[in-house]
Design a protein around this motif. Structure first.
Motif, PDB file in Angstrom:
ATOM      1  N   LEU A   4     -66.985 -69.658   6.201  1.00 52.29           N
ATOM      2  CA  LEU A   4     -65.661 -69.871   5.610  1.00 52.29           C
ATOM      3  C   LEU A   4     -65.386 -71.357   5.416  1.00 52.29           C
ATOM      4  CD1 LEU A   4     -63.539 -67.300   7.650  1.00 52.29           C
ATOM      5  CD2 LEU A   4     -64.838 -66.944   5.546  1.00 52.29           C
ATOM      6  N   GLU A   5     -64.640 -71.671   4.361  1.00 51.85           N
ATOM      7  CA  GLU A   5     -64.210 -73.032   4.100  1.00 51.85           C
ATOM      8  C   GLU A   5     -62.707 -73.051   3.899  1.00 51.85           C
ATOM      9  OE1 GLU A   5     -66.212 -74.241   0.536  1.00 51.85           O
ATOM     10  OE2 GLU A   5     -64.817 -73.181  -0.776  1.00 51.85           O
ATOM     11  N   PRO A  49     -66.412 -69.403  -0.152  1.00 53.68           N
ATOM     12  CA  PRO A  49     -66.474 -70.282  -1.330  1.00 53.68           C
ATOM     13  C   PRO A  49     -66.408 -69.487  -2.627  1.00 53.68           C
ATOM     14  CG  PRO A  49     -68.174 -70.863   0.264  1.00 53.68           C
ATOM     15  CD  PRO A  49     -67.585 -69.570   0.727  1.00 53.68           C
ATOM     16  N   ALA A  50     -65.844 -70.128  -3.640  1.00 52.97           N
ATOM     17  CA  ALA A  50     -65.705 -69.473  -4.939  1.00 52.97           C
ATOM     18  C   ALA A  50     -66.978 -69.576  -5.768  1.00 52.97           C
ATOM     19  CB  ALA A  50     -64.538 -70.086  -5.712  1.00 52.97           C
ATOM     20  N   GLN A 110     -73.492 -67.516  -1.723  1.00 52.12           N
ATOM     21  CA  GLN A 110     -74.646 -66.802  -1.191  1.00 52.12           C
ATOM     22  C   GLN A 110     -74.994 -67.289   0.221  1.00 52.12           C
ATOM     23  OE1 GLN A 110     -78.202 -67.337  -3.527  1.00 52.12           O
ATOM     24  NE2 GLN A 110     -78.019 -69.554  -3.573  1.00 52.12           N
ATOM     25  N   ASP A 111     -74.906 -68.591   0.456  1.00 49.16           N
ATOM     26  CA  ASP A 111     -75.159 -69.126   1.799  1.00 49.16           C
ATOM     27  C   ASP A 111     -74.059 -68.705   2.764  1.00 49.16           C
ATOM     28  OD1 ASP A 111     -77.489 -70.422   0.947  1.00 49.16           O
ATOM     29  OD2 ASP A 111     -76.401 -72.244   0.408  1.00 49.16           O
ATOM     30  N   ALA A 112     -72.824 -68.687   2.280  1.00 51.23           N
ATOM     31  CA  ALA A 112     -71.696 -68.304   3.126  1.00 51.23           C
ATOM     32  C   ALA A 112     -71.811 -66.857   3.577  1.00 51.23           C
ATOM     33  CB  ALA A 112     -70.386 -68.530   2.371  1.00 51.23           C
ATOM     34  N   PRO A 116     -76.679 -55.856   3.779  1.00 52.02           N
ATOM     35  CA  PRO A 116     -77.380 -55.535   2.525  1.00 52.02           C
ATOM     36  C   PRO A 116     -76.693 -56.112   1.294  1.00 52.02           C
ATOM     37  CG  PRO A 116     -77.227 -53.603   3.932  1.00 52.02           C
ATOM     38  CD  PRO A 116     -76.355 -54.653   4.559  1.00 52.02           C
ATOM     39  N   LEU A 117     -75.374 -56.208   1.329  1.00 48.62           N
ATOM     40  CA  LEU A 117     -74.648 -56.779   0.193  1.00 48.62           C
ATOM     41  C   LEU A 117     -74.933 -58.268   0.055  1.00 48.62           C
ATOM     42  CD1 LEU A 117     -71.206 -54.970   0.580  1.00 48.62           C
ATOM     43  CD2 LEU A 117     -72.951 -54.544  -1.163  1.00 48.62           C
ATOM     44  N   ALA A 118     -75.011 -58.971   1.174  1.00 48.13           N
ATOM     45  CA  ALA A 118     -75.343 -60.398   1.127  1.00 48.13           C
ATOM     46  C   ALA A 118     -76.751 -60.606   0.581  1.00 48.13           C
ATOM     47  CB  ALA A 118     -75.216 -61.011   2.523  1.00 48.13           C
ATOM     48  N   ALA A 119     -77.689 -59.767   1.007  1.00 48.27           N
ATOM     49  CA  ALA A 119     -79.066 -59.870   0.510  1.00 48.27           C
ATOM     50  C   ALA A 119     -79.128 -59.564  -0.979  1.00 48.27           C
ATOM     51  CB  ALA A 119     -79.973 -58.926   1.290  1.00 48.27           C
TER      52      ALA A 119
END
Length: 228
Positions: free
Chosen positions: A118-119, A128-129, A135-137, A162-165
C-alpha cells in the motif's frame, strides 16, 4: 473613465486526432482498388511512377496495417482483465486493512502498510494506480497475507494469490503487445505520402479525361468520394 481593452480569448491547444485503424484500413483498401483499376487502364500514365509500383506499394501498405490490427486486437481483452483484477483488489482493500488492525495496532498499523503493497495518496492508503507498480504491490500484499496466515475469505491469500499472479502474467503480455503495436505503427506510414500523391495525380488525370462524368468514373475506380 477609459475604455477597457477587450481581453483576448485564451489560445486553444490544438487537438491531435487519434489514430483510427479502421479509417486507415479503409483508405488503404481504396488505394488497392485504385491500383487494380489503373491496371485496367494502361493508357493512363504518371511520369514519376508506374502502375505496377503503385499497386505493389498499396498492397504492402494494406498488409502492414492489417498486421497492426491483428497485433492490437487482443489488447482490449488483456486491458479489461487487468482492470477487473485491480477492481477486485480495490474492493478487498478495506477488508485487508481490517484484518491487519488487530495484528499491527500496537506496532503501528500504517507503518505496516508499505510491506503489504500500500502507498499513501492524499492521506489515504491504497494500492498503486499504475499497472507497473500495482503488480509488485499485489505480490507484496499476498506475501504479507501468507506471512500472517490470512488465507481464507475473499480478502485472503488463497483467493488473491492467483489473481496477483495472473495480473503479472497478463501485464507482461500487454507490454509485449504494445511493443509489437509500436513497431507496426512505426511502419504504417512508410508508403503513405507516395500513395496519396499518386492517387491525387490519377484523380486529376481522370478528371481531365472525363470532365463531364469524372466523379462517377472515379467512384468506379473504387473510391467513395471525389477527393481524399
Amino acid at each position: 473613465m477609459e475604455p477597457t481593452a477587450p481581453i483576448p480569448p485564451a489560445p486553444k491547444t490544438p487537438r491531435k486526432a487519434s489514430a483510427d485503424p479502421t479509417t486507415d484500413l479503409a483508405l488503404a483498401a481504396t488505394w488497392v482498388a485504385i491500383g487494380a483499376a489503373w491496371k485496367l487502364n494502361p493508357d493512363i500514365t504518371v511520369r514519376r511512377t508506374t502502375q505496377a509500383a503503385f499497386e505493389a506499394a498499396a498492397a504492402a501498405h494494406y498488409a502492414k496495417l492489417q498486421t497492426r490490427r491483428n497485433v492490437d486486437d487482443p489488447r482490449s481483452l488483456l486491458a479489461g482483465r487487468l482492470d477487473a483484477i485491480r477492481a477486485i483488489f480495490g474492493e478487498q482493500l478495506e477488508y485487508i486493512k481490517a484484518a491487519l488492525l488487530p495484528i499491527f495496532k500496537r506496532e503501528g498499523l500504517e507503518d505496516a502498510y508499505p510491506s503489504f503493497g500500500l502507498e499513501q495518496r492524499n492521506d489515504v492508503w491504497r494500492f498503486p494506480a499504475k499497472r507497473l507498480e500495482a503488480q509488485d504491490a499485489y505480490d507484496k500484499a499476498v506475501a504479507g497475507l501468507l506471512a500472517q496466515n490470512l488465507k481464507t475469505g475473499d480478502a485472503g491469500a488463497t483467493r488473491l494469490g492467483p489473481l496477483a499472479a495472473e495480473f503479472r502474467a497478463k501485464y507482461a503480455q500487454l507490454t509485449a503487445l504494445d511493443g509489437q503495436t509500436s513497431g507496426a505503427v512505426g511502419q504504417k506510414n512508410l508508403g503513405k505520402p507516395y500513395l496519396k500523391r499518386t492517387a491525387r495525380s490519377l484523380r486529376y488525370i481522370v478528371r481531365g479525361n472525363e470532365p463531364d462524368t469524372w466523379e462517377q468514373v472515379w467512384r468506379e475506380w473504387g473510391t467513395q468520394k471525389e477527393k481524399f
